[in-house]
Design a protein around this motif. Structure first.
Motif, short mmCIF file in Angstrom:
data_model
loop_
_atom_site.label_atom_id
_atom_site.label_comp_id
_atom_site.label_asym_id
_atom_site.label_seq_id
_atom_site.Cartn_x
_atom_site.Cartn_y
_atom_site.Cartn_z
N SER A 1 73.43 -34.24 62.12
CA SER A 1 73.84 -34.06 63.90
C SER A 1 73.12 -33.41 64.03
N GLU B 1 78.97 -40.40 60.00
CA GLU B 1 78.88 -39.40 61.20
C GLU B 1 77.36 -39.32 62.08
N ARG C 1 79.94 -43.91 64.00
CA ARG C 1 81.20 -43.72 63.16
C ARG C 1 80.50 -45.54 62.32
N THR D 1 77.55 -36.89 57.41
CA THR D 1 77.64 -36.34 58.64
C THR D 1 76.30 -36.19 59.08
N PRO E 1 83.78 -39.73 66.74
CA PRO E 1 83.43 -39.72 65.30
C PRO E 1 85.12 -40.33 65.10
#
Length: 265
Positions: A222, A186, A198, A220, A212
């Motif tokens: 971010s 993600e 995704r 993940t 998501p």
């Protein structure tokens, strides 16, 4: 937080971003030592970077005018003075991008979209990444990429480059993906304009969906959009702490970064 489904920026917005980043790239490169190393492009100097950007502009201008990209490097560009080439090539490219309809046909490697509009987007994204290269080579602070352009650039990197490359040229990814257990990744861009992607990987597989997932991903990443774009394009500032939060096993991170690197070489 709302995760928007990605839509292209307007033609006017791409062209404005292209102009701003071209001006910044040229200004920074002009003030830099032409022999300075570009840390994000091994074996390149600032002069090499300037020449490369000019060559790309020549190639894409030809793709629009003639319906096909030229041999690489384009004829007559190897011995040209780098800044003279850059200025001439940008002027020619700008004329093509602003006097044709985005839906007009053009040559190119991306079969799903062989239009002028594809190159308008691609050249805006090409230029912002090489503007970052110039800033890093000159030892200058990297100017943030606007959120909308950064999110669009992440989307292009994941879908147009990597997903497409894995589907079209899977042999290049065999060493990286053949032994993949099948992972989910993600990517989250955090900001006023939040976005998420995704990714699903596996042998000969790299697929991307917007938004998501419904279950936790194996990996993940971010960060704010600008920092995330810079990181995913492997344009991290040497010696500077990363702004990207990574949650997941190192093997999954290695697999993701290897796919991105192969797709953009």
């Amino acid at each position: 937080m709302t995760h928007d489904v990605r839509v292209p920026l307007s033609t006017a917005r791409y062209l404005d971003c292209l102009a701003a980043d071209f001006d910044r790239l040229r200004s920074v490169a002009t003030a830099a030592d032409p022999g300075a190393a570009v840390p994000t492009c091994p074996d390149w100097t600032v002069a090499d970077l300037v020449r490369h950007v000019g060559q790309v502009y020549v190639d894409k201008t030809h793709a629009i005018r003639e319906g096909a990209e030229t041999e690489w490097p384009p004829k007559g560009t190897q011995d040209a003075e780098p800044f003279a080439l850059l200025d001439r090539a940008y002027a020619d490219l700008r004329e093509e991008l602003t006097t044709r309809d985005p839906g007009d046909p053009a040559g190119g490697w991306y079969a799903p979209d062989r239009t002028v509009g594809f190159w308008i987007r691609r050249m805006a994204q090409e230029t912002v990444i090489h503007r970052i290269d110039a800033e890093l080579a000159a030892g200058q602070q990297v100017a943030p990429v606007p959120e909308d352009l950064a999110i669009d650039g992440i989307d292009e990197l994941l879908k147009v480059f990597t997903q497409y490359a894995v589907s079209e040229w899977p042999d290049y990814f065999t060493d990286t993906l053949a032994g993949s257990p099948g992972r989910t990744v993600e990517i989250r861009a955090l900001g006023t304009k939040a976005a998420a992607w995704r990714i699903s990987t596996g042998p000969a597989r790299f697929t991307v969906e917007d938004g998501p997932g419904d279950t936790p991903a194996d990996l993940t990443l971010s960060a704010p959009p600008s920092a995330l774009l810079q990181d995913l394009w492997n344009r991290r500032t040497p010696g500077e702490a990363t702004r990207v939060t990574v949650t997941g096993p190192e093997a999954a991170t290695t697999e993701l970064r290897a796919c991105l690197t192969i797709a953009t070489q």
